[in-house]
Scaffold this active site. Sequence first.
Site, short mmCIF file in Angstrom:
data_model
loop_
_atom_site.label_atom_id
_atom_site.label_comp_id
_atom_site.label_asym_id
_atom_site.label_seq_id
_atom_site.Cartn_x
_atom_site.Cartn_y
_atom_site.Cartn_z
N TRP A 1 6.05 3.66 -10.95
CA TRP A 1 5.56 2.36 -10.49
C TRP A 1 5.87 1.32 -11.61
O TRP A 1 4.85 0.98 -12.40
CB TRP A 1 4.53 1.93 -9.66
CG TRP A 1 4.53 2.73 -8.27
CD1 TRP A 1 5.14 2.61 -7.26
CD2 TRP A 1 3.81 4.01 -8.23
NE1 TRP A 1 4.69 3.48 -6.35
CE2 TRP A 1 4.02 4.38 -6.96
CE3 TRP A 1 2.77 4.66 -9.12
CZ2 TRP A 1 3.42 5.50 -6.37
CZ3 TRP A 1 2.47 5.98 -8.60
CH2 TRP A 1 2.69 6.31 -7.18
N HIS B 1 3.63 -1.22 -3.55
CA HIS B 1 3.84 -0.22 -2.53
C HIS B 1 2.75 -0.88 -1.47
O HIS B 1 1.66 -1.05 -1.72
CB HIS B 1 3.69 0.90 -2.83
CG HIS B 1 2.60 1.62 -3.30
ND1 HIS B 1 2.34 2.90 -3.83
CD2 HIS B 1 1.28 0.91 -3.75
CE1 HIS B 1 1.20 3.01 -4.65
NE2 HIS B 1 0.62 1.98 -4.34
N ARG C 1 8.27 -5.10 -7.88
CA ARG C 1 8.41 -4.08 -9.03
C ARG C 1 9.59 -4.64 -10.13
O ARG C 1 10.10 -5.61 -9.72
CB ARG C 1 9.07 -2.86 -8.65
CG ARG C 1 7.91 -1.80 -8.00
CD ARG C 1 8.57 -0.46 -7.69
NE ARG C 1 7.68 0.13 -6.41
CZ ARG C 1 8.09 1.13 -5.72
NH1 ARG C 1 9.30 1.83 -6.49
NH2 ARG C 1 7.32 1.67 -5.03
N GLN D 1 8.08 -2.41 2.59
CA GLN D 1 7.63 -0.83 2.85
C GLN D 1 7.19 -1.07 4.04
O GLN D 1 6.37 -2.15 4.76
CB GLN D 1 6.83 -0.51 1.65
CG GLN D 1 7.56 0.17 0.54
CD GLN D 1 6.79 1.10 -0.22
OE1 GLN D 1 5.66 1.11 -0.08
NE2 GLN D 1 7.48 1.68 -1.43
N VAL E 1 -1.50 12.11 -2.10
CA VAL E 1 -1.68 13.09 -1.18
C VAL E 1 -1.46 14.49 -1.64
O VAL E 1 -1.20 14.70 -2.70
CB VAL E 1 -0.20 12.96 -0.39
CG1 VAL E 1 -0.58 11.62 0.77
CG2 VAL E 1 0.90 12.46 -1.12
N ALA F 1 -0.68 10.29 5.57
CA ALA F 1 -0.08 8.89 5.00
C ALA F 1 1.42 9.12 4.79
O ALA F 1 2.03 10.18 4.43
CB ALA F 1 -0.63 8.61 3.60
N1 DAH Z 1 3.72 4.60 -1.94
C1 DAH Z 1 4.96 5.46 -2.15
C2 DAH Z 1 6.21 4.70 -2.89
O1 DAH Z 1 6.01 3.52 -3.17
C3 DAH Z 1 5.60 6.01 -0.94
C4 DAH Z 1 4.60 6.89 -0.16
C5 DAH Z 1 4.48 8.31 -0.64
C6 DAH Z 1 3.74 6.49 0.72
C7 DAH Z 1 3.98 9.02 -0.01
C8 DAH Z 1 2.88 7.35 1.14
C9 DAH Z 1 2.95 8.60 0.70
O2 DAH Z 1 1.98 7.09 2.32
O3 DAH Z 1 2.15 9.34 1.47
O4 DAH Z 1 6.89 5.37 -3.46
#
Ligand code: DAH
Length: 346
Positions: free
Chosen positions: A155, A177, A203, A217, A260, A314
């Site tokens: 990020w 995010h 970003r 998102q 995760v 998630a």
């Molecule tokens: N937050 C991640 C991104 O910005 C996307 C994401 C990935 C969200 C895995 C989730 C997850 O909830 O379990 O690329």
Amino acid sequence: MDIDLNQIEEIINQIGQAQTLEEVDALYLKLMGKSGYIATATRSLSVISKDQVKEIAPKLTQLRQLTETATKKTRLEIKEKEYEKLDLEQLDLTTFEKIKQRKGHLHPVTQFEIEIAELFSKLGFQQFDAPHIDTDENNFELLNIPDNHPARDLWDTLYIDQSKLKVSPGKLLLRTHTSNSQVHIMKGLKPPFRMMSIGRCFRYENLDARHEHTFDQFELIYIDKGVNMGNLQYLSEYFLKAVFGSDIKVRLKPKYYPFVEPGAGVDGQCIFCHGAGCKVCSNSGWLELAGAGMIHPNVLRNGGIDPKKYSGIAWGFGPERMVMLKYGIEDIRLLKSGNLKFLERY
Ligand code: DAH
């Protein structure tokens, strides 16, 4: 050296009679410009006798002043005449009636988000808004991404300059995010729950056809006893079939995200070539459409939830990318361009 003061006087008279500002300016330059009569005469003073200088120099000064006052006066007179004309002019407002009335409509990304929110609310998911400006703690640390962890490179983050801030809420940033909603939700609610969070993220990106600094998102969190990867596969299919049609194939593949475990990339079979391989899917036959996984036990603990009792999934994706695929839009920057010709198509 002949200095013709009469000619200068004649031009000053002409200034008094000029009818347009352009005329005044041209005559003014004829006298005062770099090679104008007055400037040339002034330069000639160095090559004439002292007696002549004594006689002519004061006259030149006087003519210079006369030029300035005549120019100012005539300019003012011309402007006043123009204003009088404007007062008499009548504006024709009837043309307004002829312009076709444009009917406003929701932005294609907003339309899509409303559609998806309705889709998941049917499964009992409720909406939750997390802050756009949040702490490093909520956006990263509590999601199992400590300071200096190499995963932070995923990020490109915009931090807030806090040097003039009188309070100290911790290190602030623009959320990268919607996963920043996870800990807010866990701290605010008791499981079981199904929540969704939609909104702006930011970003520090190099902008191109696929990257924007400001984008949306969509995040889902589902925590209960016995939640597992099967639920994740079901939700992914439910979502992608609703968006791209019931014959789309969906698969989960292993992918690393620090919050995760296991982490998964959610792939849909390419909607353009149906798996045969094409330019859009880089010949793989699949498009990666979301990131997801089982919520990491550390994250559950950070949210005050006992990972021995509860598990959770998630799931997050970018609505802009979905809308681009759905309508065949090739450049993400068009979406926030404010270009009505483009937006009116959707
Ligand atoms: N937050 C991640 C991104 O910005 C996307 C994401 C990935 C969200 C895995 C989730 C997850 O909830 O379990 O690329």
